[in-house]
Design a protein around this motif. Structure first.
Motif, PDB file in Angstrom:
ATOM      1  N   ALA A  37      -3.186  -6.644  -5.905  1.00 42.74           N
ATOM      2  CA  ALA A  37      -1.388  -6.124  -5.124  1.00 42.74           C
ATOM      3  C   ALA A  37      -1.070  -6.301  -3.861  1.00 42.74           C
ATOM      4  CB  ALA A  37      -0.689  -4.499  -5.920  1.00 42.74           C
ATOM      5  N   GLU A  38      -1.915  -5.415  -2.621  1.00 40.16           N
ATOM      6  CA  GLU A  38      -2.046  -6.245  -1.566  1.00 40.16           C
ATOM      7  C   GLU A  38      -1.737  -7.374  -0.574  1.00 40.16           C
ATOM      8  OE1 GLU A  38      -2.917  -1.620   0.577  1.00 40.16           O
ATOM      9  OE2 GLU A  38      -4.477  -3.809  -0.220  1.00 40.16           O
ATOM     10  N   TYR A  39      -2.219  -8.265  -1.700  1.00 40.96           N
ATOM     11  CA  TYR A  39      -3.153  -9.454  -1.170  1.00 40.96           C
ATOM     12  C   TYR A  39      -1.769 -10.158  -1.533  1.00 40.96           C
ATOM     13  CZ  TYR A  39      -4.737 -14.362  -1.772  1.00 40.96           C
ATOM     14  OH  TYR A  39      -5.079 -15.504  -1.335  1.00 40.96           O
ATOM     15  N   ASP A  40      -1.405 -10.176  -3.631  1.00 47.12           N
ATOM     16  CA  ASP A  40      -0.379 -10.167  -3.296  1.00 47.12           C
ATOM     17  C   ASP A  40       0.889 -10.784  -3.471  1.00 47.12           C
ATOM     18  OD1 ASP A  40      -1.309 -11.746  -5.641  1.00 47.12           O
ATOM     19  OD2 ASP A  40      -0.668 -10.592  -6.887  1.00 47.12           O
ATOM     20  N   VAL A  41       1.476  -9.093  -1.804  1.00 48.21           N
ATOM     21  CA  VAL A  41       2.664  -9.096  -0.810  1.00 48.21           C
ATOM     22  C   VAL A  41       2.108  -9.906  -0.204  1.00 48.21           C
ATOM     23  CG1 VAL A  41       3.408  -7.516   0.500  1.00 48.21           C
ATOM     24  CG2 VAL A  41       2.738  -6.415  -1.867  1.00 48.21           C
ATOM     25  N   VAL A  69       6.897  -1.852  -6.443  1.00 42.15           N
ATOM     26  CA  VAL A  69       7.139  -2.905  -5.251  1.00 42.15           C
ATOM     27  C   VAL A  69       6.842  -1.842  -3.653  1.00 42.15           C
ATOM     28  CG1 VAL A  69       7.412  -4.731  -3.671  1.00 42.15           C
ATOM     29  CG2 VAL A  69       6.862  -5.217  -6.707  1.00 42.15           C
ATOM     30  N   SER A  70       7.852  -1.140  -3.692  1.00 43.18           N
ATOM     31  CA  SER A  70       9.051  -0.303  -2.851  1.00 43.18           C
ATOM     32  C   SER A  70       7.547   0.600  -2.161  1.00 43.18           C
ATOM     33  CB  SER A  70      10.169   0.259  -3.049  1.00 43.18           C
ATOM     34  OG  SER A  70      10.973  -0.776  -2.500  1.00 43.18           O
ATOM     35  N   ARG A  71       7.068   0.931  -3.726  1.00 45.90           N
ATOM     36  CA  ARG A  71       5.719   2.075  -2.986  1.00 45.90           C
ATOM     37  C   ARG A  71       4.574   1.541  -2.522  1.00 45.90           C
ATOM     38  NH1 ARG A  71       7.393   4.819  -8.130  1.00 45.90           N
ATOM     39  NH2 ARG A  71       6.160   3.571  -9.351  1.00 45.90           N
ATOM     40  N   LEU A  72       3.826   0.348  -2.630  1.00 47.75           N
ATOM     41  CA  LEU A  72       3.489  -0.719  -2.660  1.00 47.75           C
ATOM     42  C   LEU A  72       3.788  -0.633  -1.552  1.00 47.75           C
ATOM     43  CD1 LEU A  72       0.495  -1.737  -2.470  1.00 47.75           C
ATOM     44  CD2 LEU A  72       2.039  -3.585  -3.605  1.00 47.75           C
ATOM     45  N   VAL A  73       4.824  -1.433  -0.798  1.00 47.24           N
ATOM     46  CA  VAL A  73       5.511  -1.879   0.624  1.00 47.24           C
ATOM     47  C   VAL A  73       4.890  -0.506   1.335  1.00 47.24           C
ATOM     48  CG1 VAL A  73       7.221  -2.483   1.989  1.00 47.24           C
ATOM     49  CG2 VAL A  73       6.393  -3.942  -0.056  1.00 47.24           C
ATOM     50  N   ASP A  74       5.596   0.800   1.568  1.00 48.24           N
ATOM     51  CA  ASP A  74       5.268   1.985   1.506  1.00 48.24           C
ATOM     52  C   ASP A  74       4.075   2.080   2.079  1.00 48.24           C
ATOM     53  OD1 ASP A  74       7.824   1.912   1.907  1.00 48.24           O
ATOM     54  OD2 ASP A  74       8.721   3.583   0.773  1.00 48.24           O
ATOM     55  N   ARG A  75       3.085   1.847   1.320  1.00 47.26           N
ATOM     56  CA  ARG A  75       1.793   2.709   1.481  1.00 47.26           C
ATOM     57  C   ARG A  75       1.334   1.448   2.440  1.00 47.26           C
ATOM     58  NH1 ARG A  75       1.678   2.406  -4.114  1.00 47.26           N
ATOM     59  NH2 ARG A  75       0.423   1.001  -4.333  1.00 47.26           N
ATOM     60  N   VAL A  77       2.947   0.184   4.865  1.00 55.23           N
ATOM     61  CA  VAL A  77       3.708   0.218   5.883  1.00 55.23           C
ATOM     62  C   VAL A  77       1.761   1.328   6.573  1.00 55.23           C
ATOM     63  CG1 VAL A  77       5.209   1.327   7.264  1.00 55.23           C
ATOM     64  CG2 VAL A  77       5.664  -0.563   5.941  1.00 55.23           C
ATOM     65  N   ALA A  78       1.979   2.592   5.643  1.00 51.14           N
ATOM     66  CA  ALA A  78       1.138   3.486   6.527  1.00 51.14           C
ATOM     67  C   ALA A  78      -0.578   3.009   6.471  1.00 51.14           C
ATOM     68  CB  ALA A  78       1.234   4.787   5.187  1.00 51.14           C
ATOM     69  N   ARG A  79      -0.554   2.390   5.749  1.00 47.58           N
ATOM     70  CA  ARG A  79      -1.827   1.231   6.047  1.00 47.58           C
ATOM     71  C   ARG A  79      -2.531   0.449   7.381  1.00 47.58           C
ATOM     72  NH1 ARG A  79      -5.514  -0.931   1.350  1.00 47.58           N
ATOM     73  NH2 ARG A  79      -6.391  -1.236   3.256  1.00 47.58           N
ATOM     74  N   GLY A  80      -1.118   0.135   8.273  1.00 49.23           N
ATOM     75  CA  GLY A  80      -0.650  -1.060   8.971  1.00 49.23           C
ATOM     76  C   GLY A  80      -1.048  -2.261   9.011  1.00 49.23           C
ATOM     77  N   LEU A  81      -0.806  -2.703   7.922  1.00 47.65           N
ATOM     78  CA  LEU A  81      -0.582  -3.662   6.568  1.00 47.65           C
ATOM     79  C   LEU A  81      -0.041  -4.505   7.345  1.00 47.65           C
ATOM     80  CD1 LEU A  81      -2.898  -3.274   3.622  1.00 47.65           C
ATOM     81  CD2 LEU A  81      -3.900  -3.599   6.180  1.00 47.65           C
ATOM     82  N   ILE A  82       1.686  -3.943   6.972  1.00 48.37           N
ATOM     83  CA  ILE A  82       2.588  -5.062   7.694  1.00 48.37           C
ATOM     84  C   ILE A  82       3.688  -3.872   8.205  1.00 48.37           C
ATOM     85  CG2 ILE A  82       2.341  -6.371   5.136  1.00 48.37           C
ATOM     86  CD1 ILE A  82       4.368  -4.295   3.823  1.00 48.37           C
ATOM     87  N   GLY A 102      -3.004  -6.854   9.051  1.00 50.57           N
ATOM     88  CA  GLY A 102      -3.063  -7.020   7.660  1.00 50.57           C
ATOM     89  C   GLY A 102      -3.273  -8.585   7.244  1.00 50.57           C
ATOM     90  N   LEU A 103      -2.613  -9.934   8.665  1.00 45.08           N
ATOM     91  CA  LEU A 103      -2.844 -11.406   8.787  1.00 45.08           C
ATOM     92  C   LEU A 103      -4.947 -11.652   8.299  1.00 45.08           C
ATOM     93  CD1 LEU A 103      -0.737 -13.122  11.282  1.00 45.08           C
ATOM     94  CD2 LEU A 103      -0.826 -13.467   8.925  1.00 45.08           C
ATOM     95  N   ALA A 104      -5.087 -10.682   9.343  1.00 39.24           N
ATOM     96  CA  ALA A 104      -6.690 -10.287   9.512  1.00 39.24           C
ATOM     97  C   ALA A 104      -7.335 -10.243   7.811  1.00 39.24           C
ATOM     98  CB  ALA A 104      -7.209  -9.428  10.983  1.00 39.24           C
ATOM     99  N   ALA A 105      -6.680  -9.431   7.413  1.00 36.12           N
ATOM    100  CA  ALA A 105      -7.798  -8.612   6.494  1.00 36.12           C
ATOM    101  C   ALA A 105      -6.963  -9.423   4.948  1.00 36.12           C
ATOM    102  CB  ALA A 105      -6.719  -7.153   5.754  1.00 36.12           C
ATOM    103  N   PHE A 106      -5.401 -10.314   5.234  1.00 33.29           N
ATOM    104  CA  PHE A 106      -5.722 -11.651   4.359  1.00 33.29           C
ATOM    105  C   PHE A 106      -6.192 -12.818   4.702  1.00 33.29           C
ATOM    106  CE2 PHE A 106      -2.917 -15.673   3.167  1.00 33.29           C
ATOM    107  CZ  PHE A 106      -2.456 -15.382   1.617  1.00 33.29           C
ATOM    108  N   ARG A 107      -6.004 -13.434   5.660  1.00 31.41           N
ATOM    109  CA  ARG A 107      -7.375 -14.528   5.739  1.00 31.41           C
ATOM    110  C   ARG A 107      -9.111 -14.121   5.309  1.00 31.41           C
ATOM    111  NH1 ARG A 107      -4.297 -15.024  11.372  1.00 31.41           N
ATOM    112  NH2 ARG A 107      -2.176 -16.653  10.103  1.00 31.41           N
ATOM    113  N   ARG A 108      -9.038 -12.912   5.690  1.00 32.91           N
ATOM    114  CA  ARG A 108     -10.451 -12.437   5.028  1.00 32.91           C
ATOM    115  C   ARG A 108     -11.382 -12.493   3.517  1.00 32.91           C
ATOM    116  NH1 ARG A 108     -10.354  -8.961   9.037  1.00 32.91           N
ATOM    117  NH2 ARG A 108      -9.855  -7.109   7.201  1.00 32.91           N
TER     118      ARG A 108
END
Length: 151
Positions: A37-41, A69-75, A77-82, A102-108
């Motif tokens: 789900a995070e990857y999809d965002v 989606v709102s809860r996922l996005v908030d999580r 943000v808390a993880r520093g991905l977005i 977030g970009l680095a994790a996405f690219r990996r």
């Protein structure tokens, strides 16, 4: 008129193929890096200008409810991905942007995931892949106002 039995058999085959392929490639995601789900965002966000997108566009691309989606996005943000801030053009909306983390994790994950998808889909020829894309686009267009669209 469409043959009802054939339509049901085709639907079942499509559904089972999707289920099997998704199960096979789900191993590309690890909770420690990115969930699917995070990857999809991040997929939606990274396609936008400056790696940003409106939250409503992210929600439209997800197969889960807006509150989820709102809860996922908030999580995320808390993880520093977005990062997330109010949309200056829509007082009720928000803009989300991929962080460097977030970009680095996405690219990996995208590298591994893209390889898995290409490998799994390699049972089809390029012509069959194009036909599959056209057919699924046509099916998805059936929900559009005015009925089905042609590819």
């Amino acid at each position: 008129m469409t043959d009802r039995r054939l339509a049901i058999a085709a639907w079942e085959s499509l559904f089972r193929a999707q289920h099997e392929v998704l199960h096979e490639i789900s191993g590309d995601f690890c909770e420690d890096d990115l969930t699917q789900a995070e990857y999809d965002v991040l997929l939606t966000v990274t396609r936008g200008d400056d790696h940003a997108a409106r939250l409503r566009d992210v929600t439209a691309n997800m197969l889960i409810s807006q509150p989820s989606v709102s809860r996922l996005v908030d999580r995320m943000v808390a993880r520093g991905l977005i990062s997330k801030w109010p949309d200056p053009q829509d007082g009720r909306g928000a803009i989300v942007r991929a962080t460097d983390t977030g970009l680095a994790a996405f690219r990996r994950v995208a590298t591994t995931h893209g390889r898995s998808i290409a490998e799994r889909m390699s049972v089809l020829t390029d012509a069959e892949l194009a036909q599959l894309q056209a057919l699924t686009s046509k099916l998805r267009g059936a929900d559009a106002p005015g009925g089905a669209t042609t590819p």
